[in-house]
Design a protein around this motif. Structure first.
Motif, short mmCIF file in Angstrom:
data_model
loop_
_atom_site.label_atom_id
_atom_site.label_comp_id
_atom_site.label_asym_id
_atom_site.label_seq_id
_atom_site.Cartn_x
_atom_site.Cartn_y
_atom_site.Cartn_z
N ALA A 208 10.51 -5.24 -3.51
CA ALA A 208 10.11 -6.62 -3.24
C ALA A 208 9.99 -6.93 -1.75
O ALA A 208 9.03 -7.58 -1.31
N THR A 209 10.95 -6.50 -0.94
CA THR A 209 10.89 -6.80 0.48
C THR A 209 9.66 -6.16 1.11
O THR A 209 8.93 -6.78 1.88
N SER A 210 9.43 -4.89 0.78
CA SER A 210 8.26 -4.17 1.32
C SER A 210 6.96 -4.84 0.89
O SER A 210 6.05 -5.03 1.70
N ARG A 211 6.87 -5.20 -0.38
CA ARG A 211 5.64 -5.84 -0.86
C ARG A 211 5.43 -7.19 -0.17
O ARG A 211 4.31 -7.54 0.20
N GLY A 212 6.51 -7.93 0.01
CA GLY A 212 6.38 -9.21 0.69
C GLY A 212 5.90 -9.05 2.12
O GLY A 212 5.04 -9.82 2.59
N VAL A 213 6.45 -8.08 2.84
CA VAL A 213 6.01 -7.81 4.20
C VAL A 213 4.52 -7.53 4.24
O VAL A 213 3.78 -8.06 5.07
N VAL A 214 4.05 -6.70 3.30
CA VAL A 214 2.64 -6.31 3.31
C VAL A 214 1.74 -7.46 2.86
O VAL A 214 0.64 -7.64 3.40
N HIS A 215 2.17 -8.25 1.88
CA HIS A 215 1.38 -9.43 1.49
C HIS A 215 1.09 -10.31 2.72
O HIS A 215 -0.04 -10.74 2.95
N VAL A 216 2.14 -10.58 3.51
CA VAL A 216 1.97 -11.44 4.68
C VAL A 216 1.21 -10.72 5.79
O VAL A 216 0.35 -11.31 6.46
N ALA A 217 1.49 -9.43 5.99
CA ALA A 217 0.81 -8.68 7.04
C ALA A 217 -0.70 -8.63 6.82
O ALA A 217 -1.49 -8.82 7.76
N LEU A 218 -1.12 -8.40 5.59
CA LEU A 218 -2.54 -8.34 5.30
C LEU A 218 -3.21 -9.69 5.51
O LEU A 218 -4.32 -9.77 6.07
N VAL A 246 4.99 1.46 4.47
CA VAL A 246 4.03 2.54 4.73
C VAL A 246 3.16 2.78 3.50
O VAL A 246 1.93 2.90 3.58
N GLU A 247 3.79 2.84 2.33
CA GLU A 247 3.05 3.08 1.09
C GLU A 247 2.04 1.98 0.80
O GLU A 247 0.86 2.25 0.52
N PHE A 248 2.48 0.73 0.87
CA PHE A 248 1.61 -0.38 0.48
C PHE A 248 0.52 -0.66 1.53
O PHE A 248 -0.59 -1.05 1.17
#
Length: 435
Positions: A208-218, A246-248
């Motif tokens: 969840a934390t990684s996905r959240g970071v990437v949602h906002v980063a994109l 890295v993965e997402f």
């Protein structure tokens, strides 16, 4: 209300002089951020003082009988910074760097994070001063259970809900859940989050934390006119958060040029194969030696010429000494408190946008909230439902912060912190003081 000058509160650090180093720096940064927010929202001096101090601080001794029969005593902390908007929520870390001031700062940031993302929790944090790599699994279980036994009067699903952090994982949470459940005579899944699925954990919580970071980063990349497929990134840290980032990012088409962990760093200007790197780390325990990249100085990773920099390790890694050399267009904070106040000012003067931790890495606490709700209801959501609700919350938080930033001419961090502090102060005011 009269606005607080905030100057003396901004410099407040621990009265405990045994606590020094990065923990004190983290607390000083947290206090300065609060002081800025207090001025923006016009807090009275009294309201500022209440938010600058922890509601409850617990220090415990943890006697451990080691596998060889010897006994040593460890130190643990649990800080509940604020519970005006709901029960305390925050991770538990096992690290030799844990200090009282560090935990105070992290608990305060959790308060703002929950308020900003409209999660009905307050902020808390815990830690044990230990290097878990030096202890057996059986010893770690005994440490965890004794630590939680000492905290039984102040934790619980309606009081304070721990979660995994550095040095702890879903197995640790299962031990906590069992210890608490045995003490009350009933199974209580919602006493912790980040548990294994088989004992009441939520689908999607681990990432969840990684996905959240990437949602906002994109979304932030697109806001600044950068398309993901044409963007480059560097990620500091390859643990629970960094590995997922890295993965997402790779799945979204972003070229990840460099990655580091506590042992070293690697780089490939053409991009690092995320899947191959995960396999290498699973076999060796480190990114070092990965055949698909070349070694590089870990400190230099932060200064690479990339579009996106994600510090996803520990606090204080971007500071006054290296901030002038950072060339990324956008910094998205995967870790808690990775950028010092001085570095923030330098990056702002350079035109580098920083998406603050209380927004960028809020995915973990959002899905922890989902897990807590599911545990209370004994009804479980699908992975798709979890991720869609996570994405909606993360992007909603981004839009709120961006609007506040534009409306008040604030940095993204100041906009996020002011929004959160205003919500917590409002809850304080509505509840009043007792007696």
């Amino acid at each position: 209300m009269a606005a607080s000058s905030g100057e003396h509160m901004a410099l407040t650090v621990s009265e405990d002089r045994a606590t020094q180093g990065s923990g004190s720096q983290a607390l000083a940064n947290a206090q300065r951020q609060l002081a800025t927010a207090a001025r923006v929202v016009g807090l009275s001096e009294g309201a500022h003082q209440m938010l600058a101090r922890s509601r409850r601080e617990v220090r415990v001794s943890i006697p451990l009988r080691r596998d060889d029969g010897s006994v040593e005593v460890l130190t643990g902390f649990r800080i509940q910074h604020n519970v005006s908007r709901g029960p305390g929520k925050g991770g538990l870390r096992f690290s030799p760097q844990v200090s009282l001031d560090e935990v105070r700062a992290l608990a305060m940031w959790m308060t703002w994070k929950c308020a900003l993302m409209d999660v009905p929790f307050g902020g808390a944090k815990g830690g044990v001063v230990i290097d878990p790599r030096l202890y057996s699994d059986a010893e770690l279980e005994r440490i965890t259970r004794r630590y939680i036994s000492e905290l039984l009067p102040v934790i619980g699903p309606e009081n304070d809900i721990p979660a995994p952090d550095i040095g702890t994982d879903e197995r640790t949470m299962a031990w906590i859940m069992d210890t608490y459940s045995v003490s009350v005579g009933a199974t209580v899944p919602s006493v912790v989050t980040g548990k294994p699925i088989s004992v009441g954990g939520s689908l999607g919580r681990a990432s969840a934390t990684s996905r959240g970071v990437v949602h906002v980063a994109l979304r932030a990349l697109e806001h600044f006119g950068l398309q993901p497929a044409a963007s480059t990134a560097a990620v500091q840290g390859f643990g629970k958060v960094g590995s997922g980032v890295v993965e997402f990012l790779s799945q979204a088409g972003v070229t990840v040029r460099a990655v580091s962990d506590q042992y070293g760093a690697i780089a490939n200007p053409r991009g690092i194969d995320s899947q191959a790197l995960h396999e290498h780390v699973a076999e060796t325990g480190t990114v070092v030696g990965f055949a698909g990249a070349t070694p590089m100085d870990a400190a230099r990773l932060l200064e690479l010429d990339v579009d996106l920099l994600v510090p996803a390790a520990v606090e204080g890694v971007i500071h006054a000494d290296n901030a002038p050399h950072i060339r990324a267009r956008l910094v998205v904070e995967g870790a808690n408190g990775p950028t010092t106040t001085a570095a923030d000012q330098i990056l702002e003067s350079k035109g580098v946008a920083v998406v603050p931790d209380i927004l960028a890495n809020a995915g973990g606490v959002i899905v922890s909230y989902f897990e807590w709700v599911q545990g209370n209801q004994s009804y479980w959501w699908s992975a798709h439902e979890v991720d869609e609700r996570l994405r909606e919350r993360m992007l909603g938080g981004w839009e709120r912060v961006l609007t506040m930033s534009h409306t008040r001419s604030l940095s993204l961090r100041d906009a996020a912190t002011a929004t959160a502090v205003g919500r917590v102060a409002e809850a304080h005011g509505l509840r009043g003081l007792y007696p």
